[in-house]
Design a protein around this motif. Structure first.
Motif, short mmCIF file in Angstrom:
data_model
loop_
_atom_site.label_atom_id
_atom_site.label_comp_id
_atom_site.label_asym_id
_atom_site.label_seq_id
_atom_site.Cartn_x
_atom_site.Cartn_y
_atom_site.Cartn_z
N HIS A 131 -3.39 -30.16 16.57
CA HIS A 131 -3.34 -31.51 16.01
C HIS A 131 -4.21 -31.57 14.76
N ASP A 132 -4.06 -32.64 13.99
CA ASP A 132 -5.09 -33.00 13.03
C ASP A 132 -5.53 -34.42 13.40
N THR A 133 -6.77 -34.74 13.04
CA THR A 133 -7.37 -36.00 13.50
C THR A 133 -6.87 -37.24 12.78
N GLU A 134 -6.39 -37.08 11.55
CA GLU A 134 -6.06 -38.22 10.69
C GLU A 134 -7.28 -39.11 10.48
N CYS A 135 -8.45 -38.48 10.52
CA CYS A 135 -9.71 -39.18 10.27
C CYS A 135 -10.80 -38.13 10.03
N SER A 136 -11.99 -38.61 9.73
CA SER A 136 -13.12 -37.70 9.55
C SER A 136 -13.56 -37.11 10.89
N TYR A 137 -14.33 -36.04 10.83
CA TYR A 137 -14.89 -35.43 12.03
C TYR A 137 -15.75 -36.45 12.79
N GLU A 138 -16.58 -37.18 12.05
CA GLU A 138 -17.48 -38.16 12.67
C GLU A 138 -16.69 -39.24 13.41
N LEU A 139 -15.64 -39.77 12.77
CA LEU A 139 -14.82 -40.79 13.44
C LEU A 139 -14.09 -40.18 14.63
N GLY A 140 -13.63 -38.94 14.51
CA GLY A 140 -12.98 -38.27 15.64
C GLY A 140 -13.89 -38.19 16.85
#
Length: 180
Positions: A56-65
């Motif tokens: 998958h990809d998060t479609e967000c930053s690492y921090e938001l993930g």
């Protein structure tokens, strides 16, 4: 009643990757005794058998993930991989079932890896350090759980089928056309 507390889990990754344990909560989040989230407790790979890795990809930053996966009202996956340096955080013990694929059968038979980034932007996010640590982790998991290392068993979220004809239009398209 008191919320069930999920114990800390062992890191399930090859030595040397420096995987961090950032647990997804299994706790009561609503008034109904069945309001538990954000994954299911299980006994994999004994039952059900692990047969897939879903990319998958998060479609967000690492921090938001990390904020999302630690929210009991959201959903959980097994690992998040940071774009800048390939750092990996593990959220679930492999024996437990994440709610990452949008298909219960696939969820129960797979390990979900989220990669920081946006599918439509691709190259700026999908870095060489990310690919390298992701590949090491996938190789390790496939070897440990006897998952064949091929495109039929290591799949993108976009390859996960809808559960009914009506759910097909809402299925995901990540990790997208820029994923190598």
């Amino acid at each position: 009643g008191a919320a069930a507390k999920k114990p800390s889990g062992p890191i399930d990754a090859p030595a040397g990757l420096g995987v961090e344990w950032v647990p997804a909560p299994y706790e009561q989040y609503g008034p109904d005794p069945g309001d538990y989230g954000n994954h299911d407790l299980a006994f994999r790979p004994r039952s059900p058998q692990l047969t897939h890795v879903v990319i998958h990809d998060t479609e967000c930053s690492y921090e938001l993930g990390l904020q999302l996966v630690t929210d009991p009202t959201y959903l959980a996956w097994n690992y998040t991989i940071r774009a800048s340096d390939g750092h990996i955080a593990q959220h679930l013990q492999t024996k437990d079932v994440g709610w990452h694929a949008g298909n219960w059968y696939v969820n129960s038979h797979s390990i979900g890896l989220e990669h920081e980034g946006y599918a439509a932007e691709g190259a700026p996010w999908f870095s060489e350090p990310m690919y390298r640590t992701s590949a090491r982790l996938v190789r390790y998991l496939c070897d440990k759980y006897a998952i064949p290392k091929d495109r039929a068993h290591i799949v993108g979220h976009d390859q996960v089928p809808g559960t009914t004809t009506a759910t097909i239009p809402g299925m995901h398209w990540d990790p997208g056309p820029f994923w190598d």
